[in-house]
Write a protein that holds these residues in place. Sequence first.
Motif, short mmCIF file in Angstrom:
data_model
loop_
_atom_site.label_atom_id
_atom_site.label_comp_id
_atom_site.label_asym_id
_atom_site.label_seq_id
_atom_site.Cartn_x
_atom_site.Cartn_y
_atom_site.Cartn_z
N SER A 71 0.94 -1.40 0.20
CA SER A 71 -0.04 -0.10 -0.16
C SER A 71 0.78 1.25 -0.04
O SER A 71 0.23 2.13 -0.07
N LEU A 72 2.07 1.05 0.04
CA LEU A 72 3.03 2.35 0.32
C LEU A 72 2.96 3.27 -0.80
O LEU A 72 3.04 4.46 -0.57
N PRO A 73 3.01 2.92 -2.16
CA PRO A 73 2.89 3.79 -3.14
C PRO A 73 1.58 4.48 -3.24
O PRO A 73 1.35 5.65 -3.62
N ALA A 74 0.27 3.87 -2.89
CA ALA A 74 -0.79 4.64 -2.83
C ALA A 74 -0.83 5.46 -1.74
O ALA A 74 -1.55 6.71 -1.81
N VAL A 75 -0.03 5.12 -0.44
CA VAL A 75 -0.05 6.17 0.46
C VAL A 75 0.72 7.61 0.01
O VAL A 75 0.29 8.63 0.57
N PRO A 134 -8.90 5.57 -0.82
CA PRO A 134 -10.24 6.24 -0.76
C PRO A 134 -10.61 6.45 0.72
O PRO A 134 -10.10 5.76 1.63
N THR A 135 -11.30 7.38 1.21
CA THR A 135 -11.69 7.82 2.38
C THR A 135 -12.76 6.71 2.74
O THR A 135 -13.47 6.08 2.02
N ALA A 136 -13.31 6.83 4.12
CA ALA A 136 -14.52 5.97 4.65
C ALA A 136 -15.78 5.97 3.56
O ALA A 136 -16.43 5.23 3.34
N SER A 137 -15.94 7.43 3.31
CA SER A 137 -17.17 7.39 2.45
C SER A 137 -17.08 6.85 1.03
O SER A 137 -18.21 6.84 0.63
N GLY A 138 -15.74 6.78 0.67
CA GLY A 138 -15.77 6.38 -0.79
C GLY A 138 -15.78 7.57 -1.72
O GLY A 138 -15.46 7.28 -3.00
N TYR A 139 -16.02 8.80 -1.18
CA TYR A 139 -16.08 10.02 -2.34
C TYR A 139 -14.83 10.72 -2.38
O TYR A 139 -14.70 11.50 -3.27
N GLY A 140 -14.05 10.49 -1.52
CA GLY A 140 -12.62 11.27 -1.62
C GLY A 140 -11.48 10.20 -1.47
O GLY A 140 -11.61 9.22 -1.42
N THR A 141 -10.10 10.86 -1.31
CA THR A 141 -9.12 10.15 -1.34
C THR A 141 -8.25 10.63 0.24
O THR A 141 -8.46 11.77 0.62
N VAL A 142 -7.69 9.83 0.80
CA VAL A 142 -6.95 10.09 2.06
C VAL A 142 -5.46 11.06 1.47
O VAL A 142 -5.11 10.78 0.38
N ALA A 143 -5.50 12.00 2.25
CA ALA A 143 -4.35 12.99 1.77
C ALA A 143 -3.04 12.20 1.95
O ALA A 143 -2.91 11.34 2.49
N ALA A 144 -2.22 12.57 0.62
CA ALA A 144 -0.84 11.92 0.48
C ALA A 144 0.04 12.06 1.68
O ALA A 144 0.04 13.07 2.30
N VAL A 145 0.64 11.22 2.13
CA VAL A 145 1.70 11.28 3.03
C VAL A 145 2.94 11.92 2.52
O VAL A 145 3.57 11.04 1.54
N PRO A 146 3.63 13.21 2.85
CA PRO A 146 4.88 13.46 2.30
C PRO A 146 6.03 12.24 2.45
O PRO A 146 6.06 11.67 3.44
N ALA A 147 7.06 12.17 1.58
CA ALA A 147 7.92 11.12 1.24
C ALA A 147 8.78 11.30 2.60
O ALA A 147 9.04 10.13 3.30
N PRO A 148 9.00 12.24 3.24
CA PRO A 148 9.86 12.35 4.35
C PRO A 148 9.34 11.84 5.62
O PRO A 148 9.83 11.04 6.36
N GLU A 149 7.99 12.08 5.56
CA GLU A 149 7.37 11.48 6.75
C GLU A 149 7.11 10.03 6.67
O GLU A 149 7.20 9.16 7.58
N ALA A 150 6.88 9.48 5.43
CA ALA A 150 7.10 8.09 5.06
C ALA A 150 8.27 7.36 5.58
O ALA A 150 8.34 6.26 6.08
N ARG A 151 9.08 7.92 4.90
CA ARG A 151 10.56 7.41 5.22
C ARG A 151 10.97 7.43 6.61
O ARG A 151 11.59 6.24 7.18
N GLU A 152 10.60 8.34 7.52
CA GLU A 152 10.98 8.38 8.87
C GLU A 152 10.23 7.42 9.71
O GLU A 152 10.82 6.64 10.37
N LEU A 153 9.05 7.01 9.41
CA LEU A 153 8.28 5.98 10.10
C LEU A 153 9.02 4.77 9.64
O LEU A 153 9.28 3.69 10.48
N LEU A 154 9.19 4.45 8.37
CA LEU A 154 9.81 3.20 7.98
C LEU A 154 11.12 3.04 8.48
O LEU A 154 11.56 2.07 8.93
N SER A 155 11.62 4.05 8.67
CA SER A 155 13.17 3.97 9.46
C SER A 155 13.17 3.62 10.77
O SER A 155 14.01 2.70 11.27
N THR A 156 12.02 4.20 11.57
CA THR A 156 11.88 3.85 12.72
C THR A 156 11.62 2.31 12.98
O THR A 156 12.17 1.46 13.82
N VAL A 157 10.74 1.80 12.31
CA VAL A 157 10.45 0.43 12.49
C VAL A 157 11.31 -0.55 11.78
O VAL A 157 11.88 -1.61 12.40
N ILE A 158 12.36 -0.19 10.68
CA ILE A 158 13.44 -0.81 10.31
C ILE A 158 14.27 -0.98 11.08
O ILE A 158 15.20 -2.33 11.59
#
Length: 345
Positions: A172-176, A182-206
Motif C-alpha cells: 500500500s505504500l505507493p498509494a499512501v 479512498p476515504t471511509a465514505s468512498g467519495y474522496g481520497t486520504v491526503a498523500a503522506v509526504p515522502a520524508p514522513e513516510a521514510r521517517e516511520l519506515l526508518s523507525t520500524v526498520i
Amino acid sequence: MNERPWPLGAATAIGSMPGTDPVEAASIVFGELPEFPYLPELPARGVGADLIGRTAGLLVDLAVEVVPSGYRVASRPGHDHRRAVDLMSWDLDAVQEAREKAGAAPPAFKTQVAGPWTLASNIELPRGHRILTDRGALRDFTASLLDGLAEHVAELKSRIGAPVVVQFDEPSLPAVLAGDLPTASGYGTVAAVPAPEARELLSTVIAGAERITGQPVAVHCCAEKPPISLLRAAGAGAIAFDFSLLKGASPAQLDEIGEAIDSGTTLMFGLVPTTDPGAPLKLREIVSPVFKLFDRLGFSREILAERTVPTPACGLAGSTPEWMRRALTLGREAGKAFVEPPEGW
C-alpha cells in the motif's frame, strides 16, 4: 547488525502459498529452499490468515475485528483476533516440525509482516477512518507492532535455531505516497503522506526490527513503481520487487537500481512468474535478463550472488500446487546460476 546471514546463491520466496495445510507448506519450503526458508502464509484459510490479519494477531495490547469494510480496531480481543493467533500458532508448530525433520537449522529463516503504512492503511479506527489519518493511533500501532514482532522473533529463534530475517510487506505504500487511498465514505481520497514522513516511520520500524533480530531487514513492495530510493534511505538492507517491472524502465529507475547495488543493498529480484505461464520455462530465460541488467549498469557479474536473492515475482497464493513447487525450484536454481553463471549466458 550482522552481515547478510543467508549464503551466496540462496533463494527464498515472498511468503504466500496455495492451500490450507501448514504442515505440507512448511515441508515444501524447507525442502525446496533449504538455505533461506520462510514462514509460509496460507490466505486460503480465510480471516486471520491474510497479511493484515496475521500481523494484527501479533499486536500487543491492541486488537482488531472484521467488519463488512474489512479490519477495524476492537475494544478487546474477540473471535477474529483469537483465530489469527491460533492460525499463527499452528504455523509455528508446522515450521518447527519441518526444521526438525530437516535435521539441521538453516543458515537463515525469514518471516513476513505487514509494514507500518500498509497496516495503517488497511485497518479502520472505530469511526471508520483509516489508522494512518490519526497520528496518535499510527504511533500506537507502530509501537505495538514492534513489541509483537519482538515476541514473534524470539519464538521463531527458539523453534528454528537460526537467525531470523524480518520482511515488511508494503503493497500500500505507493498509494499512501500518491494520495490514492479512498476515504471511509468512498467519495474522496486520504491526503498523500509526504515522502520524508513516510521514510521517517519506515526508518523507525526498520531500525527497531534490526535491534530485535540483529539482522538486515527486507522490505517488499509489489507495486508497479516500488519506491526503491525511499526504502533504501529508510535503511532497508534488502528490497524485494517484481523484476519484470523493469522492462522499459526509465533512466531514473535504472539509476535507483544502480545506486542500490552500489550501496550494498540486497535486491530480492522477483524473477519467477507467480502462476504457470502455460509453456515450459527454462532457467536461462529467468536469469539472462539479470545478467544483462548488471552488464548495462556496469557491474561485474561476479557480485551477482552477493547482491541479489532470487524470488518469485510476488506471492504464490494464486498458483497451483504444481507450479508453486516448480517456482521454488526455479528460484533455487537461479541462485546457483548467479554463483557460477553457465558459460555463454
